[in-house]
Structures are given as C-alpha cells and as structure tokens.
Design a protein around this motif. Structure first.
Motif, mmCIF file in Angstrom:
data_model
loop_
_atom_site.group_PDB
_atom_site.id
_atom_site.type_symbol
_atom_site.label_atom_id
_atom_site.label_comp_id
_atom_site.label_asym_id
_atom_site.label_seq_id
_atom_site.Cartn_x
_atom_site.Cartn_y
_atom_site.Cartn_z
ATOM 1 N N PHE A 110 3.745 10.335 -6.709
ATOM 2 C CA PHE A 110 4.786 10.624 -7.689
ATOM 3 C C PHE A 110 4.182 11.125 -8.991
ATOM 4 N N VAL A 111 3.111 10.477 -9.423
ATOM 5 C CA VAL A 111 2.502 10.830 -10.701
ATOM 6 C C VAL A 111 1.624 12.080 -10.566
ATOM 7 N N ALA A 112 1.143 12.343 -9.361
ATOM 8 C CA ALA A 112 0.203 13.449 -9.154
ATOM 9 C C ALA A 112 0.780 14.786 -9.596
ATOM 10 N N ALA A 143 2.838 5.913 -2.840
ATOM 11 C CA ALA A 143 4.021 6.658 -3.264
ATOM 12 C C ALA A 143 3.975 6.867 -4.776
ATOM 13 N N ALA A 144 3.555 5.836 -5.510
ATOM 14 C CA ALA A 144 3.472 5.956 -6.971
ATOM 15 C C ALA A 144 2.405 6.966 -7.366
ATOM 16 N N VAL A 145 1.275 6.958 -6.688
ATOM 17 C CA VAL A 145 0.202 7.916 -6.986
ATOM 18 C C VAL A 145 0.683 9.339 -6.703
ATOM 19 N N ALA A 174 3.758 1.545 -1.283
ATOM 20 C CA ALA A 174 4.314 1.699 -2.630
ATOM 21 C C ALA A 174 3.280 2.289 -3.579
ATOM 22 N N ILE A 175 2.049 1.800 -3.489
ATOM 23 C CA ILE A 175 1.016 2.298 -4.403
ATOM 24 C C ILE A 175 0.776 3.779 -4.187
ATOM 25 N N VAL A 192 10.536 9.252 -0.831
ATOM 26 C CA VAL A 192 10.975 8.513 -2.028
ATOM 27 C C VAL A 192 10.382 9.155 -3.282
ATOM 28 N N ALA A 193 9.091 9.473 -3.230
ATOM 29 C CA ALA A 193 8.438 10.053 -4.405
ATOM 30 C C ALA A 193 9.050 11.402 -4.752
ATOM 31 N N GLN A 225 0.821 -1.209 0.000
ATOM 32 C CA GLN A 225 0.000 0.000 0.000
ATOM 33 C C GLN A 225 0.854 1.258 0.000
#
Lengths: 219, 208
Positions: free
Chosen positions: B48-50, B44-46, B41-42, B84-85, B39
């Motif tokens: 990051f893309v935001a 963090a990815a969201v 990671a998910i 991280v993001a 969770q």
C-alpha cells in the motif's frame, strides 16, 4: 522478523518518499481566459506531463481539436463555441486524465455556431511561474479575434468583459492551488489505509479463530 | 504506469480482471491459515505504501510496486493482500480506480503468485538457503514488475491501444523500478532467511 522487516521497509519508504506526499497519477487542469482555454498536464506539483497528446471533444463527442502539450506540459486553444469542452490527455502507457471546461465559463459573446478552435503559438505562463510572471503579464500573447485586451488592473468603469477576464486571470492561481491540494496525499490518508489493513486483518484473524474453535467443538 | 485509472480499459478486460481476481482471492482465502494473517497484513501495508515512492522517468512517472516480494512471502495470499491494498489506494490516494480494481489486481497479483510459486519451487530443492536463493529472490522482485508491465500493456492493447509501443514505453520506464525492487527483495529475503526462515510460504518448504 516481521517487526524488523516492517521497520526496515517503513524507514526505507519514509526516507525516500518526497514530502508532502503528492499524487502520482496524471492530472489535468484547465481554465478559461476570455475565449482561450489554457491548461497543463502534471504528475505532481513540479512534474509536468511534457509532449503528451491531448484531444478536445464537444458534449456529443464530436472532436474539436487535438494536439500535444509542450515542454512545460501546457496547451492552449481558442474556443469558438459556448459548449462544454472535454479535454483528455493520454500518455499511452495507461496514464490518462480528463477535465471538462463547462460552457458557463466561456464568454457570452461566443455563439453555438460551427468553427474549429485555433491553436495558440505561445500559451501564457501557468503554474509555479505564476507569481514571477504575474507582474509582467498584462496581455494575452495570442491573436484572438476579440477586440479587447485585458489589462492587469481593470478600472471600475471598465466594460464587464474586461472585468471578467481580469478576474479569471487573477483567480486562476487559486484554482490551480485547489486542484493540486485536492490531489495531494496527506499522512492521514496513509494512516487511514494502514488502519484499515490492520482492522481487516484483525477481523479475518478473529473469524478464522472462531471457525477453528467451532470445528474443534463439533468434531 | 502500473495503476490503470477508470475509463481506460474496455468492458471485456474489466470482466476478465474481475473474474480472475475473484477466483484468485477465493482460492487463496480457502487455504489461508489464520496464523499467517499478520504477515499478510504487513505485506499488504508495505504494498500500500510502496506506490507513494514515485519518481519521474522520461516523459512519464513510475512508482514502486513490490508485488514480487509480496508473492515470494505470501504466495497465493498475495491476491487478497493486493486487492485490499489497491482498493485503499484507489479510495484514499486516487490511484487506479474502483471499477478497474479487478484488472489492476489481476495485473499485479498474478505475477506475484507466479514469483511466489517459482521461489517456493526452488526453495524446496535446496538443502540449506544459499546465496543463489537470495539472487533468485532479487530476480523474482524484478520479474514481478516485468510481468506486471507486460500485463498492463496487454490490458491496454485488448482495449484498443497499440501493444508494441505501449509495452515498450511501460517496460522502459519501469527498468529503474525493476532494479530497485530486485535489490530490495534480495536484501529483505536475505535478512529473513537468516533471522526467521520459517516465515516463507509454503510453511513446510523445509520438510518437503
């Protein structure tokens, strides 16, 4: 849940994101034509930084000039000395960018004497209007102290100064394009970032499991 | 502008940001359950893309932050996720900077954790998730952006810029972001509550 949520989020972003992806930060581009330094501030290809204050300092930090970009995000001034000009824009909300015009780009005829740069009334058109205006633009609109006026095409027997200025003007769109490409974000950047996140998470998970395994064994 | 670039804030702010970020991440990692890493990671990815979703507002340009929902879903784990993001955004996108990473992480993660704590506190007190909880989630989404905007203005103020005009500019330009994130957070949290309520942090909010 996680998968559905991720798909929702991903679709939302892909739908809303403009393509190609562009940098969101404030950027600055400047180039030299003769003794003029002209440039613009921008957020991405078509989003100019309008009415943003900028300052110009010399190599030792001495203030040379300050002003505000116009409604096309452009600024222009005439350099009177052959030194590095460090241009910096700051929109006051955390966005800042700088660009240094090196002394080597300025014409030899300028000495390192004292003098304050003069502000130009109407800077030449820059950026995306470049292609349209290139045919019409064939002289600098400002009152520069230089006695020569650069034409759109310089004959081979023209004095080196004319050739320099003509070449600088013709190269400028290429430099702007390079600058903008440098700041463009590509899909592979996004995938790289997501890959890193997955990798770090996997590593952390593995290490966590390993530690839990060790604790179980030792207890 | 939520991402402060390198060379804008002063050294004391950089040090304070680094210190708070290290402390926050240390605390978060110590109590992080490895089962929750997917969770983290998910989100963090969201996050990051935001930042790629940006639009012009007046003279400036703003982007989605999504630290509200990151905090609501992850709680303290929002610290390492956002760190991280932000690092990846700095290196791959050129947003923000690496020297100023601690300050940016502090400005975004501290509001995230506060939103997470607020949401968890209210969630513990309700017998079953009701409409009010979804509204609260929306409020947390906007609150995350609001607090980040204030934190950015404060960081700039301590570095020498005038606080009131900077704060007003940042807050005004981020109002559309607050509205969008409120709606998005409410929708996402509402969906999650219906489908898999166990996901929320802390894990045992239902039993408390």
């Amino acid at each position: 849940m996680s998968r559905k949520h991720t798909v929702l989020a991903a679709t939302f972003f892909m739908a809303v994101t403009l393509s190609p992806l562009s940098a969101h930060t404030l950027r600055l581009f400047a180039s030299v034509e003769g003794a003029q330094i002209i440039g613009y501030g921008y957020f991405n290809g078509s989003n100019r930084a309008m009415q943003v204050p900028f300052t110009v300092t010399g190599p030792d930090g001495e203030p040379l000039y300050s002003g505000v970009t116009d409604d096309q995000g452009q600024f222009a001034f005439t350099a009177t000395r052959r030194i590095d000009h460090r241009i910096r824009i700051n929109s006051g909300d955390g966005h800042a960018a700088d660009f240094t015009v090196s002394a080597a780009e300025l014409p030899d005829r300028l000495e390192s004497g004292s003098g304050t740069p003069q502000h130009l009334e109407t800077p030449p058109t820059l950026g995306k209007d470049r292609d349209r205006s290139r045919d019409q633009e064939n002289e600098s609109p400002c009152a520069v102290s230089s006695p020569v006026r650069a034409g759109a095409v310089a004959p081979l027997s023209a004095p080196p100064l004319l050739v320099d200025e003509a070449i600088a003007r013709q190269i400028r769109p290429l430099r702007e394009q390079l600058d903008s490409y440098h700041n463009t974000i590509w899909w592979h950047d996004v995938m790289g970032g997501i890959g890193y996140i997955i990798g770090i998470a996997g590593l952390a998970y593995g290490l966590g499991q390993h530690k839990a395994g060790k604790d179980r064994v030792s207890s | 502008m939520a991402h402060i670039p390198d060379g804008v804030v002063s050294l004391p702010v950089l040090l304070a940001g680094a210190g708070i970020t290290i402390a926050g991440c240390g605390y978060a990692l110590r109590q992080l359950d490895p089962e929750r890493i997917p969770q983290v990671a998910i989100l963090a990815a969201v996050f990051f893309v935001a930042a790629l979703v940006h639009f012009p507002v007046g003279p400036s340009s703003v982007h989605l932050i999504l630290n509200g929902i990151t905090g609501v879903m992850l709680g303290w784990a929002a610290f390492p996720a956002i760190l991280v993001a932000l690092l990846l955004q700095a290196v791959l996108f050129g947003f923000g900077g690496v020297v100023v990473l601690g300050v940016n992480t502090m400005n975004m993660a501290v509001p995230a954790v506060l939103c997470g704590l607020l949401f968890a506190a209210v969630l513990r007190r309700t017998a079953s998730p009701a409409r009010g909880v979804v509204m609260l989630a929306g409020f947390c989404g906007a609150l995350g952006v609001f607090l980040t905007a204030l934190a950015v203005a404060a960081s700039l103020a301590v570095s020498g810029q005038e606080f009131v005009p900077a704060a007003r500019l940042i807050l005004l330009t981020h109002i559309p972001v607050m509205l969008i994130e409120a709606v998005f957070t409410a929708a996402a949290v509402g969906l999650v509550l219906r489908v898999k309520p166990d996901i929320f942090w802390p894990k045992d909010w239902r039993t408390v």
